[in-house]
Motif scaffolding. Structure first.
Motif, PDB file in Angstrom:
ATOM      1  N   LEU A 117       2.659   7.700  -4.395  1.00 15.67           N
ATOM      2  CA  LEU A 117       3.353   8.892  -3.919  1.00 15.67           C
ATOM      3  C   LEU A 117       3.500   8.924  -2.402  1.00 15.67           C
ATOM      4  CD1 LEU A 117       1.928  11.681  -6.258  1.00 15.67           C
ATOM      5  CD2 LEU A 117       4.309  10.961  -6.043  1.00 15.67           C
ATOM      6  N   ARG A 118       2.548   8.360  -1.682  1.00 14.91           N
ATOM      7  CA  ARG A 118       2.628   8.366  -0.225  1.00 14.91           C
ATOM      8  C   ARG A 118       3.164   7.049   0.326  1.00 14.91           C
ATOM      9  NH1 ARG A 118      -2.841  11.510   1.942  1.00 14.91           N
ATOM     10  NH2 ARG A 118      -2.473  13.483   0.825  1.00 14.91           N
ATOM     11  N   ALA A 119       3.413   6.111  -0.547  1.00 14.47           N
ATOM     12  CA  ALA A 119       3.978   4.825  -0.118  1.00 14.47           C
ATOM     13  C   ALA A 119       5.497   4.952  -0.012  1.00 14.47           C
ATOM     14  CB  ALA A 119       3.603   3.731  -1.121  1.00 14.47           C
ATOM     15  N   PRO A 120       6.142   4.096   0.770  1.00 13.86           N
ATOM     16  CA  PRO A 120       7.598   4.135   0.839  1.00 13.86           C
ATOM     17  C   PRO A 120       8.221   3.798  -0.500  1.00 13.86           C
ATOM     18  CG  PRO A 120       6.725   2.206   1.958  1.00 13.86           C
ATOM     19  CD  PRO A 120       5.559   3.075   1.651  1.00 13.86           C
ATOM     20  N   PRO A 121       9.415   4.318  -0.790  1.00 20.24           N
ATOM     21  CA  PRO A 121      10.053   4.075  -2.091  1.00 20.24           C
ATOM     22  C   PRO A 121      10.186   2.594  -2.450  1.00 20.24           C
ATOM     23  CG  PRO A 121      11.195   5.822  -0.935  1.00 20.24           C
ATOM     24  CD  PRO A 121      10.203   5.252   0.033  1.00 20.24           C
ATOM     25  N   TRP A 122      10.372   1.734  -1.438  1.00 26.97           N
ATOM     26  CA  TRP A 122      10.536   0.316  -1.746  1.00 26.97           C
ATOM     27  C   TRP A 122       9.263  -0.272  -2.365  1.00 26.97           C
ATOM     28  CZ3 TRP A 122       7.035  -2.883   0.475  1.00 26.97           C
ATOM     29  CH2 TRP A 122       6.476  -2.529   1.694  1.00 26.97           C
ATOM     30  N   ALA A 123       8.108   0.289  -2.015  1.00 26.34           N
ATOM     31  CA  ALA A 123       6.853  -0.214  -2.574  1.00 26.34           C
ATOM     32  C   ALA A 123       6.777   0.089  -4.069  1.00 26.34           C
ATOM     33  CB  ALA A 123       5.667   0.404  -1.842  1.00 26.34           C
ATOM     34  N   ALA A 124       7.152   1.316  -4.449  1.00 26.12           N
ATOM     35  CA  ALA A 124       7.176   1.673  -5.868  1.00 26.12           C
ATOM     36  C   ALA A 124       8.223   0.855  -6.615  1.00 26.12           C
ATOM     37  CB  ALA A 124       7.458   3.163  -6.022  1.00 26.12           C
ATOM     38  N   THR A 125       9.342   0.576  -5.953  1.00 30.19           N
ATOM     39  CA  THR A 125      10.393  -0.232  -6.581  1.00 30.19           C
ATOM     40  C   THR A 125       9.900  -1.644  -6.860  1.00 30.19           C
ATOM     41  OG1 THR A 125      12.135   1.043  -5.465  1.00 30.19           O
ATOM     42  CG2 THR A 125      12.730  -1.132  -6.326  1.00 30.19           C
ATOM     43  N   LEU A 126       9.268  -2.265  -5.868  1.00 31.12           N
ATOM     44  CA  LEU A 126       8.754  -3.625  -6.054  1.00 31.12           C
ATOM     45  C   LEU A 126       7.671  -3.661  -7.134  1.00 31.12           C
ATOM     46  CD1 LEU A 126       8.531  -5.014  -2.393  1.00 31.12           C
ATOM     47  CD2 LEU A 126      10.227  -5.538  -4.156  1.00 31.12           C
ATOM     48  N   ALA A 127       6.791  -2.662  -7.113  1.00 29.94           N
ATOM     49  CA  ALA A 127       5.739  -2.606  -8.134  1.00 29.94           C
ATOM     50  C   ALA A 127       6.350  -2.430  -9.518  1.00 29.94           C
ATOM     51  CB  ALA A 127       4.770  -1.470  -7.824  1.00 29.94           C
ATOM     52  N   GLY A 128       7.357  -1.579  -9.603  1.00 24.26           N
ATOM     53  CA  GLY A 128       8.023  -1.367 -10.888  1.00 24.26           C
ATOM     54  C   GLY A 128       8.656  -2.641 -11.409  1.00 24.26           C
ATOM     55  N   LEU A 129       9.328  -3.367 -10.546  1.00 20.69           N
ATOM     56  CA  LEU A 129       9.948  -4.637 -10.947  1.00 20.69           C
ATOM     57  C   LEU A 129       8.892  -5.656 -11.352  1.00 20.69           C
ATOM     58  CD1 LEU A 129      12.762  -4.916  -8.248  1.00 20.69           C
ATOM     59  CD2 LEU A 129      13.014  -4.272 -10.658  1.00 20.69           C
ATOM     60  N   ALA A 130       7.739  -5.621 -10.685  1.00 22.09           N
ATOM     61  CA  ALA A 130       6.644  -6.533 -11.039  1.00 22.09           C
ATOM     62  C   ALA A 130       6.122  -6.230 -12.436  1.00 22.09           C
ATOM     63  CB  ALA A 130       5.520  -6.423 -10.013  1.00 22.09           C
ATOM     64  N   PHE A 131       5.956  -4.944 -12.749  1.00 22.10           N
ATOM     65  CA  PHE A 131       5.504  -4.565 -14.091  1.00 22.10           C
ATOM     66  C   PHE A 131       6.518  -5.002 -15.147  1.00 22.10           C
ATOM     67  CE2 PHE A 131       2.319  -1.924 -12.097  1.00 22.10           C
ATOM     68  CZ  PHE A 131       1.340  -1.775 -13.058  1.00 22.10           C
ATOM     69  N   LEU A 132       7.793  -4.845 -14.840  1.00 17.21           N
ATOM     70  CA  LEU A 132       8.832  -5.228 -15.791  1.00 17.21           C
ATOM     71  C   LEU A 132       8.903  -6.742 -15.979  1.00 17.21           C
ATOM     72  CD1 LEU A 132      11.733  -2.836 -14.707  1.00 17.21           C
ATOM     73  CD2 LEU A 132      10.323  -2.644 -16.752  1.00 17.21           C
TER      74      LEU A 132
END
Length: 226
Positions: A117-132
């Motif tokens: 939640l406090r990380a920049p949106p790109w961090a959540a995006t990269l993590a999401g792509l990693a999970f996928l």
């Protein structure tokens, strides 16, 4: 309103799928809904939608900081509902009960998403792509043991009426979180066609999820026996 109505659409789709599944289960239609490619894709799209919407909702709700009490209350409510689903399906379908379905995944993924939640949106995006991506790059039989199967990295999926493992599905919540962070101002002020029935379904999605299938399944069973 936007999220409530989007969630309402997902609820309608979910009810349609479960009705089709029930008809197939009782042999009232020829299509094997549980394994038919088109129906499987439909079910997967519904699951992805619920997770992504939950991610967007978490981002919007924590726009001014995460309210830990509210978050914990929501988490307990979803986890409790997931436990009810497990107990009920363990009785009704002992060979294919739901031990890690959509509610279990939403509860677990919410805790992962909260870390971003406090990380920049790109961090959540990269993590999401990693999970996928990870399940497409790595799988091992060791992850098929009961203690690890919920991660989704085994070579053979377990027998379950609803299996939504951490990998890849948490990725959709993380991508939803990133989208919510980026589009938050627009989503809060967006003007959309008001569809009160859909918004109502969206606001009551959890209790509807818990009661709709027992009603559909039980109703069909009674109709067949009549």
């Amino acid at each position: 309103l936007v999220l409530d109505q989007a969630r309402g659409v997902a609820v309608v789709a979910m009810v349609i799928y479960h009705m089709a599944w029930d008809l197939s289960h009782f042999g009232l239609v020829e299509t094997a809904v549980a394994i038919a490619p088109g129906w499987r894709l439909f079910a997967q799209t519904i699951a992805a939608s619920f997770l992504a919407i939950a991610g967007v909702s978490l981002a919007l709700g924590a726009g001014r900081g995460l309210d830990r009490a509210v978050f914990l209350k929501r988490l307990i409510r979803i986890a409790g509902a997931a436990l009810l689903v497990t107990l009920a399906t363990r009785i009704a379908f002992p060979q294919s009960f739901i031990f890690f379905g959509i509610l279990h995944c939403i509860a677990f993924s919410s805790m992962i998403a909260a870390l971003f939640l406090r990380a920049p949106p790109w961090a959540a995006t990269l993590a999401g792509l990693a999970f996928l991506s990870l399940p497409m790059l790595f799988r091992a039989e060791a992850f098929e043991m009961p203690a690890l199967v919920w991660l989704g990295l085994g070579k053979t999926p377990p027998v379950s009426n609803d299996f939504v493992p951490v990998f890849p599905w948490t990725g959709f919540m993380l991508l939803g979180l990133a989208a919510g962070r980026l589009l938050g101002p627009w989503l809060r002020s967006a003007r959309v066609l008001r569809l009160p029935p859909l918004a109502w379904l969206g606001r009551w999605s959890l209790p509807i999820y818990l009661v709709h299938q027992p009603l559909l399944y039980g109703g069909l069973m009674l109709a067949i026996q009549a």
